[in-house]
Enzyme design. Structure first.
Site, PDB file in Angstrom:
ATOM      1  N   LYS A  37      66.298   4.138 -97.673  1.00 54.63           N
ATOM      2  CA  LYS A  37      64.807   3.849 -97.421  1.00 54.63           C
ATOM      3  C   LYS A  37      64.712   2.413 -97.073  1.00 54.63           C
ATOM      4  O   LYS A  37      63.924   1.880 -96.143  1.00 54.63           O
ATOM      5  CB  LYS A  37      64.119   4.297 -98.758  1.00 54.63           C
ATOM      6  CG  LYS A  37      64.147   5.649 -99.312  1.00 54.63           C
ATOM      7  CD  LYS A  37      63.600   5.897-100.714  1.00 54.63           C
ATOM      8  CE  LYS A  37      64.234   5.378-101.593  1.00 54.63           C
ATOM      9  NZ  LYS A  37      65.431   5.552-102.347  1.00 54.63           N
ATOM     10  N   ARG A 112      57.119   8.078-108.358  1.00 53.57           N
ATOM     11  CA  ARG A 112      58.493   8.504-108.760  1.00 53.57           C
ATOM     12  C   ARG A 112      58.070   9.482-109.735  1.00 53.57           C
ATOM     13  O   ARG A 112      59.097  10.180-110.357  1.00 53.57           O
ATOM     14  CB  ARG A 112      59.376   7.492-109.349  1.00 53.57           C
ATOM     15  CG  ARG A 112      60.218   6.787-108.376  1.00 53.57           C
ATOM     16  CD  ARG A 112      61.139   5.860-109.264  1.00 53.57           C
ATOM     17  NE  ARG A 112      62.499   5.621-108.720  1.00 53.57           N
ATOM     18  CZ  ARG A 112      62.700   4.693-107.945  1.00 53.57           C
ATOM     19  NH1 ARG A 112      61.940   3.881-107.356  1.00 53.57           N
ATOM     20  NH2 ARG A 112      63.867   4.505-107.729  1.00 53.57           N
ATOM     21  N   ARG A 151      77.165  -1.436-101.850  1.00 50.88           N
ATOM     22  CA  ARG A 151      76.008  -2.204-101.343  1.00 50.88           C
ATOM     23  C   ARG A 151      76.061  -3.635-101.500  1.00 50.88           C
ATOM     24  O   ARG A 151      76.237  -3.949-102.851  1.00 50.88           O
ATOM     25  CB  ARG A 151      74.621  -1.512-101.732  1.00 50.88           C
ATOM     26  CG  ARG A 151      73.559  -2.296-101.482  1.00 50.88           C
ATOM     27  CD  ARG A 151      72.395  -1.583-101.482  1.00 50.88           C
ATOM     28  NE  ARG A 151      72.088  -1.136-103.042  1.00 50.88           N
ATOM     29  CZ  ARG A 151      71.042  -0.281-103.146  1.00 50.88           C
ATOM     30  NH1 ARG A 151      70.108   0.144-102.187  1.00 50.88           N
ATOM     31  NH2 ARG A 151      70.684   0.349-104.418  1.00 50.88           N
ATOM     32  N   ARG A 196      73.508  -5.303-107.087  1.00 52.06           N
ATOM     33  CA  ARG A 196      72.448  -5.066-108.078  1.00 52.06           C
ATOM     34  C   ARG A 196      73.170  -4.768-109.460  1.00 52.06           C
ATOM     35  O   ARG A 196      74.067  -3.828-109.431  1.00 52.06           O
ATOM     36  CB  ARG A 196      71.455  -3.974-107.356  1.00 52.06           C
ATOM     37  CG  ARG A 196      70.417  -4.492-106.603  1.00 52.06           C
ATOM     38  CD  ARG A 196      69.424  -3.531-105.908  1.00 52.06           C
ATOM     39  NE  ARG A 196      69.227  -2.207-106.759  1.00 52.06           N
ATOM     40  CZ  ARG A 196      68.620  -1.418-106.222  1.00 52.06           C
ATOM     41  NH1 ARG A 196      68.094  -1.187-105.099  1.00 52.06           N
ATOM     42  NH2 ARG A 196      68.313  -0.105-107.063  1.00 52.06           N
ATOM     43  N   ARG A 207      69.965   7.520-112.478  1.00 50.08           N
ATOM     44  CA  ARG A 207      69.115   7.418-111.353  1.00 50.08           C
ATOM     45  C   ARG A 207      69.011   8.713-110.652  1.00 50.08           C
ATOM     46  O   ARG A 207      67.882   9.208-110.416  1.00 50.08           O
ATOM     47  CB  ARG A 207      69.477   6.558-110.320  1.00 50.08           C
ATOM     48  CG  ARG A 207      69.406   4.951-111.176  1.00 50.08           C
ATOM     49  CD  ARG A 207      70.165   4.016-110.455  1.00 50.08           C
ATOM     50  NE  ARG A 207      69.739   3.481-109.059  1.00 50.08           N
ATOM     51  CZ  ARG A 207      70.239   2.750-108.146  1.00 50.08           C
ATOM     52  NH1 ARG A 207      71.476   2.390-108.564  1.00 50.08           N
ATOM     53  NH2 ARG A 207      69.750   2.559-106.998  1.00 50.08           N
TER      54      ARG A 207
END
Ligand code: AP5
Length: 250
Positions: A37, A112, A151, A196, A207
């Site tokens: 996203k 969400r 990431r 992160r 998650r």
């Protein structure tokens, strides 16, 4: 914000048909953590010239700034949990009134939960608006750990990199094959990249579990309104972009 009524979506459906074409483009990006996203969002921003509203980015800014919201969100975010509905609904309710949202906005990471989705509908309903398009980034959960754990991000801009799939130009490897952290720099600014706190295999489990139980049910509701376009997010980034663009324009 009121508690979600179970028929809030079906009630809206009747109102939709008689609605005149709305002015603001209200786009929603939907998909599990790591689906892409945030990678595709800047291209959508360029194409539509409307801002990306990422609740994750806004919450991380609040954590970094040490605000009251940030203090409440910090631990739950690091563990991969969801921040409370009242906090994120409050953030979005304020943000979509801002001047830069006058032609529309892109929701990334919101709603969400069904409660958040109903709150969004209530907010938009006040101005006679609805979500105009939902792009769903479909991807098997099995590929997400590699994406998330590789990431690196540029904090100021939110730009996403990946050690294997989208390395920064500056990246050098250590003898053991891992990236040398000191060489992880943003291509555009040369500033240091970071990882992160919630980008760990452990937090990802939580998650994904929240995504499946709390977030996936929302999609069905938007599907019923005929605004969902599905993208196969398990392809090269450029191919994902072509499908994303087609999903928004058609
Ligand atoms: P948030 O920041 O929204 O994170 P997320 O939804 O978990 O999504 P990600 O940012 O992890 O995934 P992405 O799809 O953007 O992936 P990306 O494009 O970077 O939320 C973080 C936290 O904030 C939540 O856990 C929660 O605590 C809190 N929060 C936020 N909103 C909330 C809400 N509404 N309610 C309650 N709590 C909330 O891609 C990932 C990696 O893959 C990158 O390295 C990228 O380079 C790579 N990649 C992307 N596309 C491809 C491709 N096609 N091929 C190969 N690699 C690719």
């Amino acid at each position: 914000m009121g508690i979600c009524q179970s028929d809030c979506f079906s009630g809206l459906k009747d109102a939709l048909d008689s609605r005149p074409k709305q002015k603001r483009k209200i786009l929603m990006l939907f998909g599990p953590p790591g689906a892409g996203k945030g990678t595709q969002a800047p291209k959508i921003v360029d194409m539509l010239t409307v801002p990306q509203l990422s609740t994750g980015d806004m919450l991380r800014e609040a954590v970094a700034a040490g605000t009251e919201v940030g203090k409440r969100a910090k631990e739950v975010m690091a563990s991969g949990g969801l921040v409370s509905d009242d906090i994120v609904i409050g953030i979005i309710a304020d943000r979509i009134k801002a001047r830069d949202c006058k032609n529309g906005f892109i929701l990334d990471g919101f709603p969400r939960t069904v409660v958040q989705a109903c709150a969004l509908d209530e907010l938009l309903n006040k101005s006679g608006e609805v979500v105009s398009r939902v792009v769903s980034f479909d991807i098997p959960h099995g590929v997400l750990e590699t994406r998330i754990c590789g990431r690196w991000i540029h904090k100021a801009s939110g730009r996403s990199y990946h050690v294997s799939f989208a390395p920064p130009k500056s990246m050098k490897l250590l003898p053991d094959g891992r990236p040398d952290p000191g060489t992880m720099k943003d291509d555009a600014t040369g500033e240091a990249l970071m990882q992160r706190a919630d980008d760990t295999a452990e937090a990802l489990k939580k998650r994904l579990s929240d995504y499946d139980s709390e977030t996936v049910p929302i999609l069905q509701r938007y599907d019923e309104r005929g605004v969902v376009r599905r993208v196969n997010a398990n392809q090269a980034m450029e191919v994902v972009w072509e499908e994303t663009k087609a999903g928004i324009l058609n």
